[in-house]
Structure formats: C-alpha cells, structure tokens
Design a protein around this motif. Structure first.
Motif, PDB file in Angstrom:
ATOM      1  N   ASP A 138       0.858  -1.190   0.000  1.00  0.00           N
ATOM      2  CA  ASP A 138       0.000   0.000   0.000  1.00  0.00           C
ATOM      3  C   ASP A 138       0.897   1.244   0.000  1.00  0.00           C
ATOM      4  O   ASP A 138       1.451   1.613   1.027  1.00  0.00           O
ATOM      5  N   GLU A 139       1.012   1.869  -1.194  1.00  0.00           N
ATOM      6  CA  GLU A 139       1.934   3.008  -1.356  1.00  0.00           C
ATOM      7  C   GLU A 139       1.589   4.151  -0.401  1.00  0.00           C
ATOM      8  O   GLU A 139       2.454   4.780   0.199  1.00  0.00           O
ATOM      9  N   GLU A 140       0.297   4.420  -0.290  1.00  0.00           N
ATOM     10  CA  GLU A 140      -0.162   5.521   0.550  1.00  0.00           C
ATOM     11  C   GLU A 140       0.260   5.286   2.007  1.00  0.00           C
ATOM     12  O   GLU A 140       0.754   6.179   2.691  1.00  0.00           O
ATOM     13  N   LEU A 141       0.096   4.041   2.439  1.00  0.00           N
ATOM     14  CA  LEU A 141       0.447   3.682   3.806  1.00  0.00           C
ATOM     15  C   LEU A 141       1.962   3.775   4.012  1.00  0.00           C
ATOM     16  O   LEU A 141       2.439   4.271   5.039  1.00  0.00           O
TER      17      LEU A 141
ATOM     18  N   ALA B  60       3.971   5.758   2.503  1.00  0.00           N
ATOM     19  CA  ALA B  60       4.328   7.181   2.591  1.00  0.00           C
ATOM     20  C   ALA B  60       4.017   7.710   3.989  1.00  0.00           C
ATOM     21  O   ALA B  60       4.772   8.493   4.570  1.00  0.00           O
ATOM     22  N   LYS B  61       2.913   7.244   4.544  1.00  0.00           N
ATOM     23  CA  LYS B  61       2.501   7.697   5.877  1.00  0.00           C
ATOM     24  C   LYS B  61       3.508   7.228   6.935  1.00  0.00           C
ATOM     25  O   LYS B  61       3.885   7.976   7.837  1.00  0.00           O
TER      26      LYS B  61
ATOM     27  N   ASP C 149       6.571   9.279   6.662  1.00  0.00           N
ATOM     28  CA  ASP C 149       6.329  10.605   7.252  1.00  0.00           C
ATOM     29  C   ASP C 149       6.462  10.561   8.772  1.00  0.00           C
ATOM     30  O   ASP C 149       7.026  11.461   9.382  1.00  0.00           O
TER      31      ASP C 149
ATOM     32  N   ARG D  54       9.335  -0.654   5.410  1.00  0.00           N
ATOM     33  CA  ARG D  54       8.416  -0.648   4.263  1.00  0.00           C
ATOM     34  C   ARG D  54       7.560  -1.922   4.278  1.00  0.00           C
ATOM     35  O   ARG D  54       6.445  -1.928   3.760  1.00  0.00           O
TER      36      ARG D  54
ATOM     37  N   ALA E 206       3.989  -1.827   5.310  1.00  0.00           N
ATOM     38  CA  ALA E 206       2.946  -1.254   4.454  1.00  0.00           C
ATOM     39  C   ALA E 206       2.290  -2.332   3.594  1.00  0.00           C
ATOM     40  O   ALA E 206       1.507  -2.026   2.701  1.00  0.00           O
TER      41      ALA E 206
ATOM     42  N   SER F 200      -7.925  -3.111   5.177  1.00  0.00           N
ATOM     43  CA  SER F 200      -7.533  -1.692   5.201  1.00  0.00           C
ATOM     44  C   SER F 200      -6.697  -1.419   6.443  1.00  0.00           C
ATOM     45  O   SER F 200      -6.813  -2.128   7.441  1.00  0.00           O
TER      46      SER F 200
END
Ligand code: ATP
Ligand code: MG
Length: 421
Positions: free
Chosen positions: A92-95, A97-98, A101, A115, A118, A125
């Motif tokens: 999950d790319e979005e995860l 990135a989170k 962050d 990584r 993720a 989800s």
C-alpha cells in the motif's frame, strides 16, 4: 456479537512478558457489553497462528489480534491473516508514505525494513488511527460462509489502547447493531481490601442486579490495580448521552454515600495528581522528606504534569547524620515518631514549603536495631501542625515503599480536604 482476542508472541508463552493486552481488551469489551468467551495466546509460528485464528473465527463474529505487526522476520501476523483470508499481501503506497512521514516527523530516517509494514492483505484496510509507526489492520471478509471482522493491533500496549479507544471499540459496537450508548466512570480507592469493598457494596450490587430494577442499565465492577489500590467501575447503558451521564452521576453519588472517604479520585486521576491539585487550589506549596521511600514520593509527584504549581522540592535523608544536618532534626532514634515529626517540620522550614509529607521506617528484609521490617512512620505537616501514623506491613521492600508513598499522600489529601470543609 461475540469477539475474542488472540495474543501473538512466543515471549508470552515463555512467560517473559505478561499478556496484559488481553486483560485490558477483555475489560473494555465487557464494559460495552460485547461477549468475549475465549482468549488465546500463540507463538510466532505461521501454522499455529493460522490454526488459532481460524478456530477463533469459527466461534466468534470478531477477532482482535495483538502483536507481531513489527518489521522484523518474526512479525508474521500480516502473513497469517492473508493466509486465513486466502489472499496475497499487497503493498500500500499511501500507507508506506505515511509510515515514512511518521519516521521523518521524529527526525529519523526510516529503515528499509519498515516498508514491509505497508503490506496489507488484499481487501483489508489500515486502521485509521495510527499512534506509532506500526499500522493496524482491519478486514471484513467471508469466512466459511459467514461475514467476519478481524482487527490486528500492535503488541506495544499504548499503541494497542489508542487503536482500541479511537476506532475498534466503536466499530465493533456499531457492527453489533447495538443502539444504546455505554459509558463508564471509575472511582479510585485507597485503604481497603477487595473483600471489604465487596462487602460494603454487596447490597448495592444486589439492588442493581435485581430484576426489574429501574437502574437495570447500570453495573458495578471491581478492578484490582496492584499497588495502586482498587477501582470501582460504574458502567451505564442507556438511549442517549444525557440519560447515561445522569445515570452515572446518580450511581456515583450512591457509591460515594457508602465508601466516600476512601475514594481519592476519578478515572485518570492518581493520588499524586489529586494531592497536587488540592495544594494548587489552596495556594499551598509542598515539600517531601523521605527516608524509607528514597525519593519515590518526589518522583511520583514530579511525573505528574504541572507539578511545579505546588511542589517545591524534596530531600532524601537516609543516614541519621544527614537527617540532622539537612533537616535539623534533633538526635534520636531514626525510626520513631519523634523523628518523622521532626522531618516533616524540618522540611517545611528548610524548603519554605507550606505543607509536607515525611517517611521513615525499616524496609527489610532484615530487622534494624531490633525494629521489625515493615515498621513505618509517616507524617504530614499542614499549617505548622504535624500528624503522625504508624504503619506495619508484612510484604517486600518494593511494596512497603510503594504502599507508604500512597498512604502518606492519602493522609495529606484527607487533611487538605478537611482544611476547607
Ligand atoms: P513492534 O512494531 O514494536 O515490533 P509488534 O506488533 O510486532 O510491534 P510485538 O513485537 O509482538 O509487537 O511486541 C512489542 C512489545 O509489546 C513487546 O516487547 C512487549 O513488551 C509488548 N507486548 C507485546 N504483546 C503484548 C501483550 N499481549 N501484552 C502486553 N504487552 C505486550
Ligand atoms: Mg515486533
């Protein structure tokens, strides 16, 4: 709605850590009226994890797993859930990135391994509340012909609790179709035993249990919390917020009528936070003179946010010469009423504090100058007047120090309340 807990981690089986997560989750589920009939512990082994999770899904509607969500080789909860769901892990790319962050916001670079966190089973989800860097997982899926929900939270207790309180409890309650609102309030007590408390409240509990009672939506439960005293939790279930808050307030008043003096605080309050609040409200400064407790009282006071509003400082006077030199106490036996009284007065004077607490005693395991271990003198000084108390404990050093700390603060609490009454 049945929900069960699976705690993952070989350390739990080896007895290296206690499974406090399952106990805590059990308490929270029961408080909102969700049935929970099984709790299982399983090691970090893929086949056994899958076996246990499948068994849990067969007999419950919801399963909560804790642990095994980290980035290392032995963190395999994600893989086990994917296997149970019959799907692959998807990145999950979005995860990702989170998570990156979150590391960045702490001024650190994310190790490549993280990584891996993720990866989420296809169709699942991330849990929307993410207090630490390890994401939780929620999945609703068909298992052997029935719809089930599974929540995976990290093993780290505070991260687990935030996900439970911020998302999982309300999600389960919603899924269960319950429309009632459930709220609870905890009364913290000090100075009595569990059996004595149960006896005092027996009639009240019987009244609440009584069929057709008008307060049918209210329950009382005792929670022992180790060295921190006993908690009495009031839980109320009703149609809306106002009704439920009123039920809680009424029941709290009834309980206080019975056990009022031993109730020192509510919910997240601690003995030290209550004492500091009372001092601050009355514009008083506080000092501590500690022998037996070796700084524990000062440590607990200063662990409380905002302690500087009232706490002036403390001294640890262990050797008799230090008591004399630092607090100006007269010569005399170190474990005695005269000594603790002089310590309480001395520290007010030397530190310019309005009120004080003092402790001296024999922590053990051996006797000291013929005085048996567990012999403790405590004192409080308020408005220049000292009150002393002799305590006798039959337990280990650490408990003697902790019990003494809370007991002397409780004595001060009672005097501060009496002062304005
Ligand atoms: P992390 O990202 O920190 O590795 P994780 O989800 O992989 O989290 P674990 O590695 O299983 O979790 O546990 C992390 C720490 O959390 C453990 O060292 C332990 O101190 C605590 N812990 C784990 N499981 C429990 C439990 N069931 N009860 C209480 N504490 C636990
Ligand atoms: Mg781990």
């Amino acid at each position: 709605m049945r929900c069960e807990v699976v705690a993952v981690g070989s350390e739990l089986l080896l007895g290296q850590i206690n499974d406090t997560n399952s106990s805590w989750i059990g308490q929270e589920l029961s408080a909102v009226g969700i049935d929970s009939f099984f709790q299982t512990k399983v090691g970090d082994n893929p086949d056994r994890m899958i076996e246990v999770i499948e068994q849990a899904l067969r007999r419950s509607d919801a399963v909560i797993t804790t642990g095994g969500l980290g980035p290392t080789q032995d963190d395999i909860t994600r893989d086990a859930i994917a296997a149970v769901m019959g799907v692959e892990l998807e990145f999950d790319e979005e995860l990702a990135a989170k998570i990156e962050d979150l590391w960045g916001s702490r001024g650190r670079e994310m190790p490549a391994n993280n990584r891996l966190q993720a990866r989420i089973p296809a169709g699942a989800s991330p849990i929307p509340v993410q207090p630490g860097t390890a994401p939780g997982i929620v999945a609703v899926f068909d298992f052997e012909g029935e719809s089930k929900v599974i929540y995976c939270v990290p093993g780290v207790p505070w991260e687990m609790r935030e996900m439970m309180n911020g998302f999982i409890i309300s999600d389960i309650v919603e899924r269960s179709g319950m429309t009632a609102i459930i709220r609870s309030r905890t009364l913290r007590t000090w100075g009595t035993s569990e059996s004595a408390l149960a006896e005092q409240l027996a009639e009240e509990i019987e009244r609440l249990d009584g069929a057709g009672s008008a307060d049918g939506g209210v329950t009382l439960a005792f929670l022992a919390s180790g060295m921190e005293g006993l908690k009495v939790r009031i839980t109320a279930k009703g149609p809306d917020e106002d009704t439920v808050q009123q039920m809680l307030a009424d029941q709290e008043a009834r309980v206080r009528d019975i056990i009022g003096p031993i109730v020192f605080g509510l919910d997240d309050q601690t003995m030290e936070s209550v004492v500091l609040d009372l001092c601050a409200e009355q514009g008083l400064t506080l000092g501590t003179a500690e022998s037996l407790t070796g700084g524990l009282i000062a440590q607990r006071l200063t662990s409380t946010p905002g302690s500087s509003r009232a706490f002036r400082g403390g001294v640890i006077t262990y050797a008799t010469e230090v008591k004399t030199a630092v607090l100006g106490v007269p010569d005399g036996p170190s474990v005695s009423e005269e000594m603790v009284e002089a310590m309480a007065l001395g520290v007010c004077e030397r530190l310019g504090a309005d009120v004080s607490v003092a402790t001296t005693g024999v922590a053990g395991p051996d006797s000291w100058e013929g005085i048996p271990p567990g012999t403790v003198w405590i004192a409080t000084c308020v408005d220049g007047e000292v009150e002393t108390q002799l305590l006798r404990y039959k337990t280990d050093r650490v408990r003697i120090q902790n019990y003494t700390t809370i007991t002397v603060l409780d004595a001060l609490r009672k005097r501060l309340i009496a002062r304005t009454a």
